[in-house]
Design an enzyme around this catalytic site. Sequence first.
Site, PDB file in Angstrom:
ATOM      1  N   ASP A  78       0.809  -1.310   0.073  1.00 38.73           N
ATOM      2  CA  ASP A  78      -0.037  -0.019  -0.033  1.00 38.73           C
ATOM      3  C   ASP A  78       0.659   1.315  -0.032  1.00 38.73           C
ATOM      4  OD1 ASP A  78       0.787  -0.604   2.636  1.00 38.73           O
ATOM      5  OD2 ASP A  78      -0.545   0.787   3.351  1.00 38.73           O
ATOM      6  N   GLU A 171       0.065  -1.299   5.594  1.00 36.30           N
ATOM      7  CA  GLU A 171       1.296  -0.838   6.525  1.00 36.30           C
ATOM      8  C   GLU A 171       1.011   0.501   6.932  1.00 36.30           C
ATOM      9  OE1 GLU A 171       5.285   0.728   7.483  1.00 36.30           O
ATOM     10  OE2 GLU A 171       4.035   1.505   6.213  1.00 36.30           O
TER      11      GLU A 171
HETATM   12 ZN   LIG Z   1       6.921   2.300   4.283  1.00 36.91          ZN
END
Ligand SMILES: [Zn+2]
Length: 400
Positions: A78, A171
Amino acid sequence: MEKIEIKFIRYVKIDTESSETSKTYPSTAKQLDLARLLKKELIELGVKDVIMDEYGLVYAHLDGEKDLPTIGLIAHMDTAPTIRGGNYEPRVVTNYAGNDIKLNATYTLSPKQFPHLLDLKGKTLIVTDGDHLLGGDDKAGVAIIMSIVEYYINHPSIKHCPIAVCFTPDEEIGGGPLHFDVKKMHADYAYTLDGGPSWDINYENFNASSAVVSIKGVGIHPGSAKGIMVNASLLAMEFNAQLDPDAIPAKTEGYQGFNHLCEIKGDIETCEMGYIIRDHDEKKLHAKEKEFIRIGQELQKKYPTSEVKVTIIPSYKNMRNYFDKDKTAINAITKAYDKVGIKYTFSAIRGGTDGATITYMGLPCPNIGNGDRCCHGRYEHVVVEEMYQVFDVVKALLEQ
Ligand SMILES: [Zn+2]
């Protein structure tokens, strides 16, 4: 072998922005577009053991020498929800001259604003169009890991450690390790390849907690308020004024911790402040938390008709606590840097990292840089030569 930057640009073009407000996992379905592509590419390369699980995590394993440890390589798919990514053609600047790079009509990437650019003269940079982030955080990591897999598939005679790969979603919103499965990964230790210069190793991050300060005041007509009114918003300001004015993000760096007022909303009757508290030193973090509680109690005493409530919520911990006891993963990576002849540095992350959570889940997981700079914004750029350096370091690590 396909060039790392070709892979990188292919992944950059896929929009994988995560969302802080979503209630699903992964937070945005578009992250699965990249997950599916990576799964397909791994299978096409000839990797036999590839899984994309129900949460969108992609795992892959490559056999290696049986007597060597299994080494994990992790990158997140992401990109930060700060500014949009994907769906555009990033620009490649070859033989960078140290000059201003006009990203578009409005924005310029300039060494005046980012002096480190002067050290990148002669390098190949990949930059944005000024309207998007690049997503080198962490698609540079993804591209390097995919290249490593491709390399060993194409060179079956080269002996290496067994390799475990994982690509994670979410994340950037703190959800990377939420569904990470240490058993599925089955590595002895692992590394995230995430952000920063190619020579930087990180095994320290903040200890983190948050504090919610909730204040109930006493409201009454201001004309007849003398001795009665307790203005909750003024009380909140009094609270904040007692905190160390120098321990804020804008005045701290390196190992200096901080209290950060993230939000405040209030009126006369009620006021609520949300802080995050950060320190690399656990004792100092707890001292900061105690200070919040002390100030709350003091103000409660001073304004007995009000209500001052301080709630401390623990968040994540510094992974250094682990690596102080077991340096295997650190020693293996420094040996790899030495072998390649790159002078490495250690720096303490002023934030959290998936690796810290994964370390506490039982898989030791420091971080190494991936050649990315100025992440989470339109000024983000990747140094192509550094992606190759990280590739070489990881190769040396796996051929220990
Ligand atoms: Zn990162």
